[in-house]
Design a protein around this motif. Structure first.
Motif, PDB file in Angstrom:
ATOM      1  N   VAL A  96       0.853  -1.194   0.000  1.00 31.56           N
ATOM      2  CA  VAL A  96       0.000   0.000   0.000  1.00 31.56           C
ATOM      3  C   VAL A  96       0.886   1.241   0.000  1.00 31.56           C
ATOM      4  N   LEU A  97       0.599   2.155  -0.918  1.00 29.46           N
ATOM      5  CA  LEU A  97       1.364   3.399  -1.010  1.00 29.46           C
ATOM      6  C   LEU A  97       0.768   4.419  -0.040  1.00 29.46           C
ATOM      7  N   GLY A  98       1.054   4.215   1.235  1.00 32.04           N
ATOM      8  CA  GLY A  98       0.496   5.058   2.279  1.00 32.04           C
ATOM      9  C   GLY A  98       0.998   6.483   2.264  1.00 32.04           C
ATOM     10  N   CYS A 119      -6.024  -8.607  -0.860  1.00 34.68           N
ATOM     11  CA  CYS A 119      -5.595  -7.916  -2.076  1.00 34.68           C
ATOM     12  C   CYS A 119      -6.790  -7.460  -2.894  1.00 34.68           C
ATOM     13  N   MET A 120      -7.778  -8.330  -3.040  1.00 35.22           N
ATOM     14  CA  MET A 120      -8.967  -7.953  -3.806  1.00 35.22           C
ATOM     15  C   MET A 120      -9.729  -6.821  -3.118  1.00 35.22           C
ATOM     16  N   ALA A 175       2.138  -2.824  -6.036  1.00 33.15           N
ATOM     17  CA  ALA A 175       1.961  -4.037  -6.835  1.00 33.15           C
ATOM     18  C   ALA A 175       0.813  -4.820  -6.231  1.00 33.15           C
ATOM     19  N   LEU A 176       0.246  -5.702  -7.009  1.00 30.42           N
ATOM     20  CA  LEU A 176      -0.726  -6.636  -6.463  1.00 30.42           C
ATOM     21  C   LEU A 176       0.045  -7.770  -5.799  1.00 30.42           C
ATOM     22  N   GLY A 181       4.392 -11.092  -5.085  1.00 32.68           N
ATOM     23  CA  GLY A 181       4.060  -9.811  -5.700  1.00 32.68           C
ATOM     24  C   GLY A 181       3.929  -9.943  -7.202  1.00 32.68           C
ATOM     25  N   SER A 182       3.091  -9.091  -7.788  1.00 29.83           N
ATOM     26  CA  SER A 182       2.852  -9.176  -9.232  1.00 29.83           C
ATOM     27  C   SER A 182       4.028  -8.652 -10.046  1.00 29.83           C
ATOM     28  N   SER A 183       4.816  -7.767  -9.478  1.00 32.10           N
ATOM     29  CA  SER A 183       5.958  -7.233 -10.223  1.00 32.10           C
ATOM     30  C   SER A 183       7.181  -8.109  -9.956  1.00 32.10           C
ATOM     31  N   GLY A 184       7.543  -8.878 -10.937  1.00 33.17           N
ATOM     32  CA  GLY A 184       8.725  -9.725 -10.833  1.00 33.17           C
ATOM     33  C   GLY A 184       8.522 -11.004 -10.054  1.00 33.17           C
ATOM     34  N   ARG A 185       7.294 -11.279  -9.633  1.00 27.37           N
ATOM     35  CA  ARG A 185       6.983 -12.498  -8.860  1.00 27.37           C
ATOM     36  C   ARG A 185       7.889 -12.628  -7.636  1.00 27.37           C
TER      37      ARG A 185
END
Length: 148
Positions: free
Chosen positions: A19-21, A51-52, A63-64, A99-103
């Motif tokens: 989360v980009l707090g 996440c959803m 990232a997700l 994570g979705s970026s780069g697994r």
């Protein structure tokens, strides 16, 4: 109980990592997950639900992420998304937040014992399974926001 607090900490740390707090200072985010039943792979189910929920709330995320549980059977085979009974019979149960970026691995927890090689095999299987979960996320968001 202790297990619930541990699960809560793992979920909190994973969510805080994405989360980009900084974009919303002095803002509290409360995420409530209610467990209705536990058929196995509970932590990964909670991670996916979290996440959803964050995605549906429109929060900015770096990232997700998704949760994947692997059960290492006594004969060495790896089961993905094990049932509660399969988790009990397993030699080790490993849960990863991917994570979705780069697994990349955002979180990992184990119950039981396994070798480093077996853990790497489980991680590789979890990273492959993450592709299917991220596709499910895309399909779900597309269905929710499409103008049918």
């Amino acid at each position: 109980g202790v297990m619930e607090r541990s699960r809560e900490q793992l979920l909190r740390q994973t969510c805080e990592a994405v989360v980009l707090g900084v974009l919303h200072p002095r803002t509290a985010i409360t995420l409530v997950l209610q467990v209705l039943s536990d058929a196995g792979s509970l932590l990964s189910c909670c991670l996916n639900a979290a996440c959803m929920a964050l995605l549906d709330a429109g929060l900015p995320l770096a990232a997700l992420f998704c949760g994947v549980t692997c059960a290492l059977q006594p004969d060495g085979t790896i089961l993905l998304d094990p049932t509660a009974r399969q988790e009990q019979e397993a030699r080790a149960t490993l849960t990863f937040a991917i994570g979705s970026s780069g697994r990349k691995v955002l979180m990992a927890t184990t119950k039981g014992s396994c070798s480093v090689d077996e853990m790497q095999q489980c991680l590789a299987a979890a990273q492959r399974a993450a592709d299917t979960i991220f596709q499910f996320y895309r399909d779900s968001v597309r269905r929710r926001y499409s103008k049918s």
